[in-house]
Motif scaffolding. Structure first.
Motif, mmCIF file in Angstrom:
data_model
loop_
_atom_site.group_PDB
_atom_site.id
_atom_site.type_symbol
_atom_site.label_atom_id
_atom_site.label_comp_id
_atom_site.label_asym_id
_atom_site.label_seq_id
_atom_site.Cartn_x
_atom_site.Cartn_y
_atom_site.Cartn_z
ATOM 1 N N THR A 63 8.622 15.364 20.274
ATOM 2 C CA THR A 63 9.787 16.209 20.613
ATOM 3 C C THR A 63 9.778 17.491 19.793
ATOM 4 O O THR A 63 9.997 18.602 20.322
ATOM 5 C CB THR A 63 11.073 15.433 20.357
ATOM 6 O OG1 THR A 63 11.044 14.214 21.114
ATOM 7 C CG2 THR A 63 12.291 16.245 20.780
ATOM 8 N N GLN A 64 9.513 17.328 18.476
ATOM 9 C CA GLN A 64 9.435 18.517 17.633
ATOM 10 C C GLN A 64 8.299 19.437 18.071
ATOM 11 O O GLN A 64 8.421 20.672 18.071
ATOM 12 C CB GLN A 64 9.241 18.098 16.181
ATOM 13 C CG GLN A 64 10.445 17.376 15.591
ATOM 14 C CD GLN A 64 10.192 16.920 14.176
ATOM 15 O OE1 GLN A 64 9.114 17.188 13.637
ATOM 16 N NE2 GLN A 64 11.176 16.251 13.583
ATOM 17 N N ASP A 114 9.378 11.309 18.151
ATOM 18 C CA ASP A 114 10.063 12.375 17.401
ATOM 19 C C ASP A 114 9.122 13.543 17.143
ATOM 20 O O ASP A 114 9.491 14.734 17.310
ATOM 21 C CB ASP A 114 10.585 11.818 16.078
ATOM 22 C CG ASP A 114 11.650 10.761 16.300
ATOM 23 O OD1 ASP A 114 11.850 9.914 15.398
ATOM 24 O OD2 ASP A 114 12.304 10.775 17.388
ATOM 25 N N SER A 115 7.899 13.181 16.699
ATOM 26 C CA SER A 115 6.941 14.263 16.457
ATOM 27 C C SER A 115 6.597 15.007 17.739
ATOM 28 O O SER A 115 6.431 16.240 17.751
ATOM 29 C CB SER A 115 5.674 13.682 15.833
ATOM 30 O OG SER A 115 5.064 12.767 16.736
ATOM 31 N N LEU A 175 9.345 21.326 21.068
ATOM 32 C CA LEU A 175 10.223 22.449 20.705
ATOM 33 C C LEU A 175 9.425 23.617 20.131
ATOM 34 O O LEU A 175 9.646 24.791 20.485
ATOM 35 C CB LEU A 175 11.268 21.968 19.702
ATOM 36 C CG LEU A 175 12.302 20.963 20.242
ATOM 37 C CD1 LEU A 175 13.210 20.492 19.118
ATOM 38 C CD2 LEU A 175 13.117 21.565 21.373
ATOM 39 N N SER A 176 8.508 23.257 19.218
ATOM 40 C CA SER A 176 7.683 24.332 18.648
ATOM 41 C C SER A 176 6.767 24.936 19.706
ATOM 42 O O SER A 176 6.461 26.142 19.689
ATOM 43 C CB SER A 176 6.861 23.782 17.485
ATOM 44 O OG SER A 176 5.981 22.775 17.950
#
Length: 410
Positions: A147-148, A144-145, A151-152
């Motif tokens: 993926t975030q 999850d981190s 995105l960032s």
């Protein structure tokens, strides 16, 4: 203006191609990480299955050893009951209670050991399950981190390409460090688990050896108690037999002395002379002296000895005294009526030599046969045989007496 626009479009396409290339690299990295994690998970599962199989084999071996110990204990109890059944009849109930208690304790110990093994397996399974959940959760959080972060990153790529590249490198380093730390932690946990298992196996072996040594000591102590009791009983019986023979010898001596005194009182000091007239008054007092000698004779210490009557003296009936007649000197008076004693071997004949000669002639005889053949009473025969046995000339076997040379031949 058109040239600048074309240049900007070219740069934009280049940037898009670089972003696509980076996305493809991230996807490849995620696929490799997922595949490596699956391989590691399969390896951990195979190791867990191998460890579970070894535990099952060890548990089966321990059960077989417990069954063998139980069978040996049952065989020992049956052999012990068969060997000392006649001697330990009074304590049979107590021994059965102790054996049942020991079996109950052994069963409880086996059940406790099985419970401990099951609990250890459950705790190990729970720990592995928790470790797997924790690892899955960590990987999910990392995904999850990541993926975030992607995105960032997509948003920040447009601003600073150099900063993005440095951050990606730092991210790769952190990922490698995290994977290395996870692998090291898993190896440490595996080493600790194997160490705990080896210690538990050693403790279990020591406990089983201690139980076996305690059982062996108990068996040895019981055997020593039985041997000591048998030896004490044997020595006590020998002491009682020796005391009985001593009492018989004393009683025989007293009886012979009483017989000699009575014979001397009745017949006088010289056995070949006849009683003259001056001894008439002494013969009249014979019953009183005999009674005095009988009262002064010591009584045997054991009441179980059969009382052999001495030679009885029959007193002359009371007859009115006739008128006194003058008695010429050297007149022989008639002998008073005294019953003759039973035909016994007197002191003039060596009883021991007679018994030894008879045993040498007949080559072994019983006590009753010796008494009948030599016309001895029980005390004379027993005393003579006891004296010969002490001198080492006669031995006793199966209630019969033999000369030493003949007994050794037989």
């Amino acid at each position: 203006m058109i040239a600048m626009k074309q240049e900007w479009q070219a740069q934009r396409q280049q940037r898009q191609a670089e972003v696509a290339q980076r996305q493809q690299g991230v996807r490849a990295f995620l696929g490799a990480s997922r595949q490596q994690f699956q391989l590691q998970t399969a390896e951990v599962r195979s190791r867990l299955e191998t460890f579970r199989d070894r535990l099952n084999q060890a548990d089966a071996a321990r059960r077989e050893e417990a069954a063998l110990d139980k069978a040996e204990l049952q065989e020992f109890r049956s052999n012990l009951q068969q060997t000392v059944q006649d001697f330990l009849t009074a304590t049979r109930e107590e021994r059965q209670i102790n054996t049942a208690k020991l079996l109950w304790q052994l069963n409880e110990y086996t059940e406790a050991l099985q419970r401990q093994t099951r609990e250890f397996l459950k705790v190990s399974a729970i720990d592995h399950f928790l470790m797997a959940q924790q690892l899955t959760q960590d990987l999910q959080e990392f995904r999850d981190s990541l993926t975030q972060f992607v995105l960032s990153l997509r948003q920040e790529i447009r601003l600073d390409l150099d900063v993005t590249q440095a951050w990606v490198q730092d991210l790769q380093a952190e990922t490698q460090n995290f994977l290395a730390a996870t692998t090291q932690q898993r190896n440490q946990m595996r080493t600790q688990l194997l160490t705990d298992l080896a210690q538990f196996t050693d403790r279990l072996g020591l406990e089983v050896e201690r139980c076996l040594s305690v059982f062996a000591m108990m068996r040895q102590e019981r055997a020593d108690d039985v041997q000591q009791t048998l030896a004490e009983s044997r020595s006590q019986r020998l002491a009682e037999v020796q005391t009985l023979f001593n009492d018989l010898a004393q009683f025989r001596t007293v009886l012979k002395n009483s017989h000699r005194d009575l014979q001397q009182t009745v017949w006088g000091t010289s056995g070949g002379q006849k009683v003259t007239a001056p001894a008439r008054s002494a013969m009249k007092a014979t019953p009183a002296k005999a009674s005095a000698i009988k009262s002064s004779r010591p009584v045997p210490t054991r009441s179980k000895l059969p009382a052999q009557p001495a030679s009885k003296v029959t007193a002359r009936p009371q007859v009115p005294n006739p008128p006194a007649r003058p008695i010429a000197p050297n007149t022989v008076l008639p002998r008073p009526s005294v019953t003759e004693p039973a035909p016994l071997i007197t002191e003039s004949v060596d009883v021991g030599k007679a018994v030894y000669s008879h045993l040498h002639t007949v080559q072994g005889a019983r006590l009753s046969e010796i008494e009948a053949a030599l016309k001895l009473n029980r005390f004379q025969a027993v005393d003579a045989l006891h004296s010969l046995i002490q001198k080492g000339l006669v031995v006793q076997r199966d209630r019969s007496y033999y000369v030493v040379d003949e007994a050794s031949v037989q």
